[in-house]
Design a protein around this motif. Structure first.
Motif: not given
Length: 256
Positions: A83-85, A89-90, A96-97, A205-206
């Motif tokens: 989640a931190r990584v 990207l946000v 975002i979804f 993003i998975f």
């Protein structure tokens, strides 16, 4: 410690944690990684677990999904690292979804200070997590309540996404990923929501913690053609890495 005692302890660990890593077990028992791999092979032959690259996962009843509250505490460190990584990207101003997976809940906790971000989600937990963040605009899909996942599903939720919204990025997870079947899930209705989100965004993003490698669900959420980035907390095997390279999927290893 005798091998039989070590395997009994490994069984206890994987029963509690749902997954194990070879490197961690090697350090814990002060034996070589090859010794641990042989232990895992033996336990796999007994039907206790399924080996994955770098570790193993518990054999579970494929028809019964673990409730969200229980999944939330599985591999907390790995999910938080992912989640931190992902939060990097946000960007401020993004739309975002976020699906109803537990890893996206960890992501929600890391984007609270973002500005002008719109989050579209079917997750009650994500809505609650972000409700106090002034810089985050929250849109909930509504729909039929899935109590097990504390999220909304069904045709209403799917149509709200398809007919009304388009996002810069989709962040999602699922039951498991294999080279042959791609990304699969427990539940057809949850899979439909994820597919709708992916189809209505620029980038998918998975978020994939190590327990999902080698795991198989029934409905297919996506193929490797449908995703742009895979973020995980453990090294992946070469065959999967080669496939990601062929499909131009970025692979990111998050370190906890």
């Amino acid at each position: 410690m005798l091998a039989v005692e070590r395997r009994k302890k490994i069984t206890e660990i994987i029963t509690e944690n749902k997954s194990v890593l070879v490197t961690e077990l090697s350090k814990m028992f002060d034996v070589t990684e090859e010794t641990i791999r042989r232990d895992l092979e033996k336990l796999e032959s007994q039907g206790v677990l399924v080996k994955t690259y770098g570790g193993a996962i518990l054999v579970e009843d494929g028809g019964t999904e673990i409730p969200a509250d229980e999944r939330q505490v599985i591999n907390q460190a790995g999910k938080d690292a992912i989640a931190r990584v992902a939060s990097d990207l946000v960007n401020d101003g993004d739309t975002i979804f976020l699906d109803a997976s537990t890893t996206t809940l960890y992501l929600a906790r890391h984007i609270k200070d973002k500005k002008g971000v719109t989050v579209i989600t079917n997750s009650e937990k994500v809505v609650a997590e972000l409700s106090g963040s002034d810089g985050i605009n929250i849109i909930c899909t509504g729909g039929i309540l899935d109590r097990n996942n504390q999220s909304y599903i069904g045709r209403i939720a799917e149509n709200v996404i398809k007919d009304n919204y388009y996002a810069n990025k989709t962040f999602f997870s699922c039951r498991g990923v294999t080279l042959n079947r791609g990304l699969t899930d427990f539940n057809e209705q949850q899979a439909e929501i994820k597919r709708a989100m992916i189809s209505c965004s620029d980038t998918a993003i998975f978020l994939c913690d190590h327990s999902k490698f080698g795991r198989i669900g029934v409905p297919v959420v996506a193929t490797f053609d449908n995703i742009d980035c895979l973020i995980t907390d453990a090294a992946i095997d070469k065959a999967l890495e080669d496939e990601l390279n062929r499909k131009n999927v970025k692979y990111v290893l998050a370190k906890s």
